[in-house]
Design a protein around this motif. Structure first.
Motif, short mmCIF file in Angstrom:
data_model
loop_
_atom_site.label_atom_id
_atom_site.label_comp_id
_atom_site.label_asym_id
_atom_site.label_seq_id
_atom_site.Cartn_x
_atom_site.Cartn_y
_atom_site.Cartn_z
N ARG A 6 0.84 -1.20 0.00
CA ARG A 6 0.00 0.00 0.00
C ARG A 6 0.87 1.25 0.00
O ARG A 6 1.95 1.27 0.60
N ILE A 7 0.38 2.29 -0.66
CA ILE A 7 1.05 3.59 -0.60
C ILE A 7 0.68 4.25 0.72
O ILE A 7 -0.49 4.55 0.98
N LEU A 8 1.67 4.44 1.58
CA LEU A 8 1.43 4.94 2.94
C LEU A 8 1.50 6.46 3.02
O LEU A 8 0.97 7.07 3.94
N GLY A 9 2.18 7.07 2.05
CA GLY A 9 2.30 8.53 2.05
C GLY A 9 2.96 8.98 0.76
O GLY A 9 3.74 8.23 0.18
N THR A 10 2.63 10.19 0.33
CA THR A 10 3.21 10.71 -0.92
C THR A 10 3.76 12.11 -0.70
O THR A 10 3.40 12.79 0.26
N GLY A 11 4.63 12.53 -1.61
CA GLY A 11 5.16 13.89 -1.55
C GLY A 11 5.62 14.30 -2.93
O GLY A 11 5.85 13.45 -3.80
N ILE A 12 5.72 15.60 -3.15
CA ILE A 12 6.16 16.08 -4.47
C ILE A 12 7.14 17.24 -4.32
O ILE A 12 7.24 17.85 -3.25
N CYS A 13 7.82 17.54 -5.40
CA CYS A 13 8.64 18.75 -5.46
C CYS A 13 8.64 19.27 -6.88
O CYS A 13 8.90 18.51 -7.83
N LEU A 14 8.31 20.53 -7.03
CA LEU A 14 8.33 21.17 -8.34
C LEU A 14 9.19 22.42 -8.25
O LEU A 14 9.06 23.19 -7.29
N THR A 51 20.35 22.95 -10.00
CA THR A 51 19.45 21.95 -9.41
C THR A 51 19.54 20.64 -10.18
O THR A 51 19.51 20.64 -11.41
N ALA A 52 19.63 19.53 -9.44
CA ALA A 52 19.71 18.21 -10.07
C ALA A 52 18.59 17.31 -9.53
O ALA A 52 17.86 17.69 -8.61
N ALA A 53 18.51 16.12 -10.10
CA ALA A 53 17.43 15.19 -9.75
C ALA A 53 17.34 14.94 -8.24
O ALA A 53 16.25 14.95 -7.65
N SER A 54 18.49 14.72 -7.61
CA SER A 54 18.44 14.39 -6.18
C SER A 54 17.89 15.53 -5.35
O SER A 54 17.27 15.29 -4.30
N ASP A 55 18.07 16.78 -5.81
CA ASP A 55 17.56 17.93 -5.04
C ASP A 55 16.03 17.88 -4.97
O ASP A 55 15.44 18.11 -3.91
N LEU A 56 15.40 17.59 -6.09
CA LEU A 56 13.93 17.50 -6.11
C LEU A 56 13.48 16.22 -5.39
O LEU A 56 12.50 16.22 -4.64
N VAL A 58 14.86 14.54 -2.94
CA VAL A 58 14.99 14.59 -1.48
C VAL A 58 13.80 15.33 -0.86
O VAL A 58 13.24 14.90 0.16
N VAL A 59 13.37 16.42 -1.48
CA VAL A 59 12.23 17.19 -0.95
C VAL A 59 10.95 16.35 -1.03
O VAL A 59 10.19 16.24 -0.06
N ALA A 60 10.72 15.72 -2.19
CA ALA A 60 9.52 14.91 -2.37
C ALA A 60 9.52 13.73 -1.39
O ALA A 60 8.49 13.41 -0.77
N ALA A 61 10.67 13.10 -1.23
CA ALA A 61 10.76 11.92 -0.35
C ALA A 61 10.56 12.31 1.11
O ALA A 61 9.93 11.56 1.87
N THR A 62 11.09 13.46 1.50
CA THR A 62 10.92 13.92 2.88
C THR A 62 9.44 14.11 3.19
O THR A 62 8.94 13.67 4.24
N GLU A 63 8.71 14.73 2.27
CA GLU A 63 7.26 14.92 2.48
C GLU A 63 6.54 13.57 2.53
O GLU A 63 5.67 13.35 3.38
N ALA A 64 6.92 12.65 1.63
CA ALA A 64 6.27 11.34 1.61
C ALA A 64 6.49 10.59 2.92
O ALA A 64 5.57 9.98 3.47
N MET A 65 7.71 10.67 3.45
CA MET A 65 8.00 9.99 4.73
C MET A 65 7.23 10.64 5.87
O MET A 65 6.69 9.95 6.74
N ASP A 66 7.14 11.98 5.86
CA ASP A 66 6.37 12.69 6.90
C ASP A 66 4.92 12.25 6.87
O ASP A 66 4.32 11.95 7.90
N GLY A 160 8.72 19.35 -18.70
CA GLY A 160 8.92 20.14 -17.49
C GLY A 160 9.66 19.29 -16.48
O GLY A 160 9.91 18.10 -16.72
N ASP A 161 10.03 19.88 -15.34
CA ASP A 161 10.79 19.17 -14.31
C ASP A 161 9.92 18.92 -13.08
O ASP A 161 9.04 19.73 -12.75
N GLY A 162 10.20 17.84 -12.38
CA GLY A 162 9.47 17.59 -11.14
C GLY A 162 9.83 16.25 -10.52
O GLY A 162 10.56 15.45 -11.12
N ALA A 163 9.34 16.06 -9.29
CA ALA A 163 9.56 14.79 -8.58
C ALA A 163 8.31 14.43 -7.80
O ALA A 163 7.62 15.30 -7.29
N GLY A 164 8.05 13.13 -7.73
CA GLY A 164 6.97 12.62 -6.88
C GLY A 164 7.49 11.39 -6.17
O GLY A 164 8.24 10.60 -6.75
#
Ligand SMILES: CC(C)(COP(=O)(O)OP(=O)(O)OC[C@H]1O[C@@H](n2cnc3c(N)ncnc32)[C@H](O)[C@@H]1OP(=O)(O)O)[C@@H](O)C(=O)NCCC(=O)NCCS
Length: 326
Positions: A6-14, A51-56, A58-66, A160-164
């Motif tokens: 199951r998806i327990l949490g999600t996050g994004i970064c744009l 800005t590189a892939a890991s920058d976006l 990390v932000v998305a993953a932090t929100e998902a974990m929270d 466009g650029d982004g992360a989920g």
């Protein structure tokens, strides 16, 4: 199934910077009207030079974990789906793992272009269902604006650029019901970045030939996309014993509004049940599905128990569909 993934949490970064069609009119011979009519895109986010892939990611993953209520020390696998990694190696997943302070996890990148998030989700699903891992971070991130030729109107308007990101873990009742993935390498040159690997290493000649840019055969991609997304979606539903009417929300890869409308027409599922944000972000490749999923969860469209069908298509060619009970 003894346990679902199951998806327990999600996050994004744009990225903050918005580039509108009008802005593009100033750099290539195009028009807001052409772009809207052919693609549905109105604006996209474009990251800065540093800005590189890991920058976006990390932000998305932090929100998902929270949102999942999960700490870094619980994560056992970091899966980063991307075709625009920070560098060819080491993997962006390792950079993300380190920057998040995740200590006890495997970390690997998956290269499946726009289908990347569904590939990562499927790997996570297999690990969780088997009981191997209980907390997995799956991230879709791409910065394709870094690979486009800003003088080529046929490609620079599309991306466009982004992360989920999503945290995936076991649940006895709800989660991914089934995933189907596919690939056909004979169509590899429909969407390709030729230089930078072992076939055509970076060189002055490669750059002079423009091999470091993304190249897209748009019309052919378009035709394959509608056909393949429709058939894999139907196969996945059939495997689950579900009908089209059971689907509450459909989250398609956001490459082009007309492709999405074509899939809607062929599936005979009305556009009202599709989650669409291509107008705001254009094609963010591996990030489109997790970004759309996150937005639809947050604004209350997707609620617990909803049957959600995700379907994608991309360079490779690769494709996939996943049905989950949220
Ligand atoms: C790219 C795409 C929007 C082009 O739409 P299309 O209707 O197929 O248009 P075509 O490529 O046939 O081009 C039609 C004309 O528009 C022109 N054109 C292309 N880009 C343009 C732009 N940004 N502005 C204005 N004109 C443009 C072409 O040069 C062509 O002109 P010509 O007929 O004089 O040669 C569409 O094919 C598409 O979305 N394909 C899939 C996108 C994709 O591959 N995404 C990545 C992987 S998921």
């Amino acid at each position: 199934m003894s346990q679902y993934a199951r998806i327990l949490g999600t996050g994004i970064c744009l990225p903050e910077r918005v580039v509108t069609n009008k802005d593009l009119e100033k750099i290539v011979s195009t028009s807001d009207e052409w772009i809207r009519e052919r693609t549905g895109v109105v604006e996209r986010r474009v990251s800065d030079a540093d800005t590189a892939a890991s920058d976006l990611a990390v932000v998305a993953a932090t929100e998902a974990m929270d949102r999942a209520g999960v700490t870094p020390d619980e994560i056992e696998a970091v899966l980063v789906a991307t075709i625009t990694p920070d560098q060819i190696f080491p993997a962006t997943a390792c950079i993300v793992q380190h920057r998040l302070g995740i200590k006890n996890a495997m970390a690997v990148d998956l290269s499946a272009a726009c289908t990347g998030f569904l590939y990562a989700l499927s790997v996570a699903q297999a690990y969780v269902e088997s009981g191997r891992y209980r907390r997995i971070l799956a991230i879709g991130v791409d910065l394709l604006t870094k690979t486009v030729d800003w003088g080529d109107r046929a490609t620079c308007v599309l991306f466009g650029d982004g992360a989920g990101a999503a945290v995936i873990g076991p649940d006895p009742d709800n989660g991914v019901l089934h995933t189907i993935l596919g690939a056909d390498g004979q169509y590899g040159d429909l969407i390709i970045q030729r230089a930078g690997g072992s076939r055509i290493p970076i060189s002055r000649e490669a750059i002079d030939a423009g091999h470091h840019y993304i190249q897209v055969k748009g019309r052919e991609v378009y035709r394959h996309a509608v056909t393949v997304m429709t058939s894999v979606a139907l196969d996945c539903l059939k495997h689950c014993g579900l009908s089209k009417d059971d689907i509450r929300w459909l989250i398609p890869h956001q490459a082009n509004l007309r492709i999405i409308e074509g899939v809607s027409e062929r599936l005979e599922i009305p556009m009202e049940r599709f989650v669409v944000n291509v107008q705001k972000y254009a094609n963010t490749s591996a990030a489109t599905i997790p970004i759309a999923l996150h937005e639809a969860i947050l604004d209350g469209r997707i609620v617990k128990g909803d049957i959600v069908l995700m379907v994608s298509f991309g360079s490779g060619l690769t494709w996939g569909a996943s049905v989950m009970r949220f």
